[in-house]
Design a protein around this motif. Structure first.
Motif, PDB file in Angstrom:
ATOM      1  N   HIS A   1      11.752   7.448 -10.302  1.00  0.00           N
ATOM      2  CA  HIS A   1      11.830   8.570  -9.368  1.00  0.00           C
ATOM      3  C   HIS A   1      10.604   8.766  -8.547  1.00  0.00           C
ATOM      4  CE1 HIS A   1      10.394  10.956 -12.471  1.00  0.00           C
ATOM      5  NE2 HIS A   1       9.935  11.857 -11.511  1.00  0.00           N
ATOM      6  N   TYR A   2      10.601   9.003  -7.122  1.00  0.00           N
ATOM      7  CA  TYR A   2       9.767   9.322  -6.364  1.00  0.00           C
ATOM      8  C   TYR A   2      10.205  10.047  -5.154  1.00  0.00           C
ATOM      9  CZ  TYR A   2       5.586   8.796  -3.016  1.00  0.00           C
ATOM     10  OH  TYR A   2       4.691   9.356  -2.171  1.00  0.00           O
ATOM     11  N   GLN A   3      10.025  11.413  -5.067  1.00  0.00           N
ATOM     12  CA  GLN A   3      10.606  12.169  -4.137  1.00  0.00           C
ATOM     13  C   GLN A   3      12.138  12.002  -4.313  1.00  0.00           C
ATOM     14  OE1 GLN A   3       8.919  11.199  -0.289  1.00  0.00           O
ATOM     15  NE2 GLN A   3       6.612  12.047  -0.881  1.00  0.00           N
ATOM     16  N   HIS A   4      12.765  11.716  -3.278  1.00  0.00           N
ATOM     17  CA  HIS A   4      14.139  11.553  -3.383  1.00  0.00           C
ATOM     18  C   HIS A   4      14.834  10.330  -3.700  1.00  0.00           C
ATOM     19  CE1 HIS A   4      13.545  10.807   0.831  1.00  0.00           C
ATOM     20  NE2 HIS A   4      14.700  10.121   0.667  1.00  0.00           N
ATOM     21  N   HIS A   5      13.850   9.463  -3.833  1.00  0.00           N
ATOM     22  CA  HIS A   5      14.023   7.983  -4.096  1.00  0.00           C
ATOM     23  C   HIS A   5      14.562   7.566  -5.679  1.00  0.00           C
ATOM     24  CE1 HIS A   5      13.223   7.254   0.007  1.00  0.00           C
ATOM     25  NE2 HIS A   5      12.123   7.671  -0.170  1.00  0.00           N
ATOM     26  N   ARG A   6      15.373   6.561  -5.718  1.00  0.00           N
ATOM     27  CA  ARG A   6      15.732   5.909  -6.961  1.00  0.00           C
ATOM     28  C   ARG A   6      15.991   4.701  -6.782  1.00  0.00           C
ATOM     29  NH1 ARG A   6      21.631   7.991  -9.465  1.00  0.00           N
ATOM     30  NH2 ARG A   6      22.783   7.438  -7.630  1.00  0.00           N
ATOM     31  N   ILE A   7      15.762   3.732  -7.877  1.00  0.00           N
ATOM     32  CA  ILE A   7      16.305   2.547  -7.873  1.00  0.00           C
ATOM     33  C   ILE A   7      17.866   2.434  -8.306  1.00  0.00           C
ATOM     34  CG2 ILE A   7      16.046   0.068  -8.897  1.00  0.00           C
ATOM     35  CD1 ILE A   7      12.937   1.008  -9.434  1.00  0.00           C
ATOM     36  N   THR A   8      18.552   1.895  -7.391  1.00  0.00           N
ATOM     37  CA  THR A   8      20.104   1.990  -7.737  1.00  0.00           C
ATOM     38  C   THR A   8      20.476   0.530  -8.361  1.00  0.00           C
ATOM     39  OG1 THR A   8      20.358   1.324  -5.311  1.00  0.00           O
ATOM     40  CG2 THR A   8      20.688   3.649  -5.739  1.00  0.00           C
TER      41      THR A   8
ATOM     42  N   SER B   1       0.952  -1.182  -0.087  1.00  0.00           N
ATOM     43  CA  SER B   1      -0.044  -0.061   0.049  1.00  0.00           C
ATOM     44  C   SER B   1       0.651   1.246   0.053  1.00  0.00           C
ATOM     45  CB  SER B   1      -0.797   0.073   1.110  1.00  0.00           C
ATOM     46  OG  SER B   1      -0.087  -0.012   2.459  1.00  0.00           O
ATOM     47  N   ASP B   2       2.072   1.053   0.056  1.00  0.00           N
ATOM     48  CA  ASP B   2       2.945   2.290   0.028  1.00  0.00           C
ATOM     49  C   ASP B   2       2.870   3.029  -1.367  1.00  0.00           C
ATOM     50  OD1 ASP B   2       5.541   3.887  -0.485  1.00  0.00           O
ATOM     51  OD2 ASP B   2       5.953   2.997   1.438  1.00  0.00           O
ATOM     52  N   GLN B   3       2.664   4.584  -1.128  1.00  0.00           N
ATOM     53  CA  GLN B   3       2.420   5.487  -2.333  1.00  0.00           C
ATOM     54  C   GLN B   3       3.534   5.288  -3.448  1.00  0.00           C
ATOM     55  OE1 GLN B   3      -0.066   7.581  -2.979  1.00  0.00           O
ATOM     56  NE2 GLN B   3       0.611   7.872  -4.917  1.00  0.00           N
ATOM     57  N   MET B   4       4.771   4.750  -2.943  1.00  0.00           N
ATOM     58  CA  MET B   4       5.703   4.646  -3.854  1.00  0.00           C
ATOM     59  C   MET B   4       5.439   3.489  -4.826  1.00  0.00           C
ATOM     60  SD  MET B   4      10.034   4.183  -3.278  1.00  0.00           S
ATOM     61  CE  MET B   4       9.958   5.103  -1.964  1.00  0.00           C
ATOM     62  N   ILE B   5       4.932   2.526  -4.496  1.00  0.00           N
ATOM     63  CA  ILE B   5       4.559   1.378  -5.198  1.00  0.00           C
ATOM     64  C   ILE B   5       3.405   1.548  -6.521  1.00  0.00           C
ATOM     65  CG2 ILE B   5       3.142  -1.007  -5.283  1.00  0.00           C
ATOM     66  CD1 ILE B   5       5.967  -1.331  -4.285  1.00  0.00           C
ATOM     67  N   GLU B   6       2.178   2.398  -5.998  1.00  0.00           N
ATOM     68  CA  GLU B   6       1.552   3.204  -6.932  1.00  0.00           C
ATOM     69  C   GLU B   6       2.365   3.737  -8.027  1.00  0.00           C
ATOM     70  OE1 GLU B   6      -2.488   5.909  -7.258  1.00  0.00           O
ATOM     71  OE2 GLU B   6      -1.792   4.992  -5.290  1.00  0.00           O
ATOM     72  N   GLU B   7       3.089   4.733  -7.547  1.00  0.00           N
ATOM     73  CA  GLU B   7       4.042   5.434  -8.527  1.00  0.00           C
ATOM     74  C   GLU B   7       4.778   4.773  -9.342  1.00  0.00           C
ATOM     75  OE1 GLU B   7       4.236   8.817  -9.353  1.00  0.00           O
ATOM     76  OE2 GLU B   7       2.309   9.184  -8.149  1.00  0.00           O
ATOM     77  N   PHE B   8       5.382   3.591  -8.856  1.00  0.00           N
ATOM     78  CA  PHE B   8       6.318   2.716  -9.702  1.00  0.00           C
ATOM     79  C   PHE B   8       5.371   2.052 -10.866  1.00  0.00           C
ATOM     80  CE2 PHE B   8       7.626  -1.734 -10.501  1.00  0.00           C
ATOM     81  CZ  PHE B   8       9.177  -1.372 -10.891  1.00  0.00           C
TER      82      PHE B   8
END
Length: 294
Positions: free
Chosen positions: A230-237, A155-162
């Motif tokens: 990208h989501y806020q300051h996060h990225r997949i490294t 349910s994390d918002q980042m999952i929806e964005e991904f």
């Protein structure tokens, strides 16, 4: 009264050892280093001051000993989240189930898991031979869907964005996201040059990581989409094949977990380490030194 576990659920060897890991409860340390390759176990334990237990069953090799006074277990898991499911459940059982009565202990023991693995970078600015600490594990494997109390992973918002940004194919398992142990991350990475980011956990090595040999992919732009997310300051490294399952199971069981990976390939630049064994050894000595003080 605590319900007794059936013999078919908690399987023990004739010597009283848990079935796959081939260990007795007293043979496991509370701090555990997870490696994929069985040959990497002695590469880690060679630095131990003492080795009290050495065990092997199939691809699962384990050594328990001490390093600078810290009791540690290093164990190989093999590759993939399916193997992680076996190893972490059995390690938790060693700590939290009474093998004699086959009952769950009333007071849980918290374990510390640190994965020392290898990985491919998705970002051009993360070079080969560097180390990435996984602040979050992004799972594509579907393992967590078989366990209860995992709603927050999905349910994390980042999952929806991904899902939206990558146009995730609905025929695949829904991705899930789990954080590492914050205090473990801080202790291991403080005053170091280690990169941090989201580690994507693929369900295979070829198609699931965008490699093409003789089979076409359903989405040939997948790696580019992952790198550009990208989501806020996060990225997949980076991505590999175990981290999300380690984080998910550890969170459910109440353990601490952190994944460290030596970058041996950079998928963005197409480069590969000229001496991956030296780079991995550097990660091992770094992690052992930090763990000895945790």
């Amino acid at each position: 009264m605590t319900q007794k576990l059936a013999n078919s659920e908690l399987i023990l060897n004739p010597e009283g050892k848990v079935y796959h890991c081939n260990l007795k409860p007293e043979e496991l340390a509370d701090t555990i280093i997870l490696v994929g390759d069985p040959d990497r176990v002695p590469k880690v334990s060679n630095y131990f001051d003492t080795i009290e237990v050495a065990s092997q069953k199939r691809e699962i090799v384990s050594h328990t000993g001490t390093y600078k006074g810290k009791r540690l277990t290093v164990i190989s898991t093999g590759m993939g989240t399916d193997n992680i499911d076996i190893v972490l459940n059995e390690l938790d059982a060693l700590a939290n189930i009474d093998f004699e009565n086959k009952e769950i202990k009333s007071t849980p023991t918290q374990l510390t898991f640190v994965r020392l693995g290898t990985s491919g970078s998705l970002q051009a600015d993360i070079p080969v031979d560097s180390i990435v600490a996984s602040a979050k594990g992004l799972g594509f494997d579907g393992l967590m869907s078989f366990y209860n109390h995992t709603e927050s992973f999905y349910s994390d918002q980042m999952i929806e964005e991904f899902v939206n940004q990558t146009q995730w194919n609905s025929k695949r398992a829904l991705p899930y996201l789990v954080d590492c142990s914050e205090d473990l991350l801080h202790h291991i990475t403080k005053d170091s040059s280690i990169y941090q980011g989201i580690t994507a956990t693929a369900i295979g090595f070829y198609g699931p990581q965008g490699r093409i040999l003789r089979l076409d992919l359903d989405d040939q732009a997948m790696n580019e989409k992952l790198a550009n997310f990208h989501y806020q300051h996060h990225r997949i490294t980076n991505f590999e094949m175990e981290t999300s399952a380690i984080y998910g199971l550890s969170k459910l069981m109440g353990h601490k977990a952190l994944s460290l990976n030596t970058i041996i390939a950079n998928r963005a630049s197409g480069t590969f380490s000229t001496d991956p064994y030296a780079a991995i050894d550097s990660m091992i000595t770094f992690a052992l030194d930090r763990l000895s003080k945790f």
